[in-house]
Design an enzyme around this catalytic site. Structure first.
Site: not given
Length: 304
Positions: A46, A69-71, A99, A127, A130, A244, A265
């Site tokens: 991203g 994830n919460a990068v 992205n 994306n 957001c 998945g 992914g």
């Protein structure tokens, strides 16, 4: 010899296997493991208008059949990408998609405009999951109006292939898909991560610093398949399916549901060679089932 080539409108892919943004770096990180030219495309991580540090640690957590994830879109900004990273990766013999993320519509527009000038980037993935800071933090992609607004604005400055990544955290994803299609999206990719959380019962604290995060991996696949199938029956533009996918069988299921291409992914974290293995597996499936053209699989689900 079977045909693995597919087209996302004007964007030709040598095969339907792509990587998902945020799981493949900028491609350089995987050069020691696979031949990138064997893939249909790579989605680089991203990219935002300005430098972002991302969220505090911990920002990843393993869950049953998946991960959170919460990068927080950590990156050095689009100017750094254009000047430092793009020159290093532009020679890759595959489609490179960026992205694009943002906090306000102006961020999306400025970032897309800068990437539009890069000769060897044929497409961007918008994306829209957001948070919109001007609208109280609600994600752009969770309402038809805000999703349409950002796509319309970007479409005015971005002249190449515009893919829009849809959020699954909505009541009816088909309405969002139709809204972005109407404003000029060339394709849609789905699904982005599902909102989830994990708790440590011993400490009585959340495992992520942000409390909630995005769930990906095999756990989300049935939801992703359902949404791809619904969107396939609602729009005319091509669909890129993700969520998945761990092997060729999973990828084929997404194509049967209506996806023209797929993105891999979370599986990249487990096996850095998984993308090439999936390409080989798809070709093997076609030979076993006497299918000459992979396009014959798209939307070929036989509903009882």
């Amino acid at each position: 010899m079977v045909n693995l080539g597919v087209k996302l409108k004007d964007l030709s892919l040598k095969n339907p296997v792509m990587t998902a943004s945020g799981t493949f770096g900028f491609g350089e990180e995987f050069e020691d493991f696979i031949d990138l030219s064997n893939l249909g495309g790579i989605l680089v991580k991203g990219t935002t208008r300005h430098h972002r540090e991302g969220n505090p640690y911990p920002r990843m957590a393993e869950t049953p059949s998946g991960m959170l994830n919460a990068v927080g879109l950590q990156n050095k900004g689009v100017e750094n990408f254009c000047s430092e990273i793009y020159p290093r990766i532009k020679h890759y013999d595959t489609n490179i998609l960026v992205n694009v993320s943002g906090s306000v519509i102006e961020d999306y527009v400025e970032t897309a405009a800068m990437i539009n000038d890069l000769e060897h980037i044929p497409a961007i993935e918008l994306n829209i999951s957001c948070p919109n800071v001007k609208e109280g933090g609600m994600a752009f992609g969770t309402s038809c109006a805000s999703a349409a607004e950002v796509v319309k604005a970007v479409r005015q400055v971005y002249k190449k292939h515009l893919m829009v990544k849809l959020s699954p955290n909505v009541t009816d994803i088909t309405e969002i898909a139709k809204a972005v299609e109407a404003e000029g999206a060339d394709s849609v990719s789905l699904i982005n991560t599902l909102l989830g959380m994990a708790i440590d019962a011993e400490t009585r604290k959340p495992l992520l610093s942000t409390v909630t995060g995005g769930l990906s991996g095999p756990a989300v696949k049935p939801v992703a398949l359902r949404m791809v199938w619904q969107v396939f029956n609602a729009v005319k533009i091509p669909i890129v399916g993700l969520g998945g996918i761990m092997n060729a069988k999973d990828a084929i299921e997404f194509m049967l549901a209506g996806a023209t291409a797929v993105q891999i992914g979370t599986a990249n974290f487990i096996d850095p060679q998984v993308t090439e293995k999936i390409v080989v597996g798809i070709e093997d499936y076609m030979k076993r089932h006497n299918i000459q053209d992979i396009n014959d699989l798209i939307g070929a689900l036989q509903v009882r």
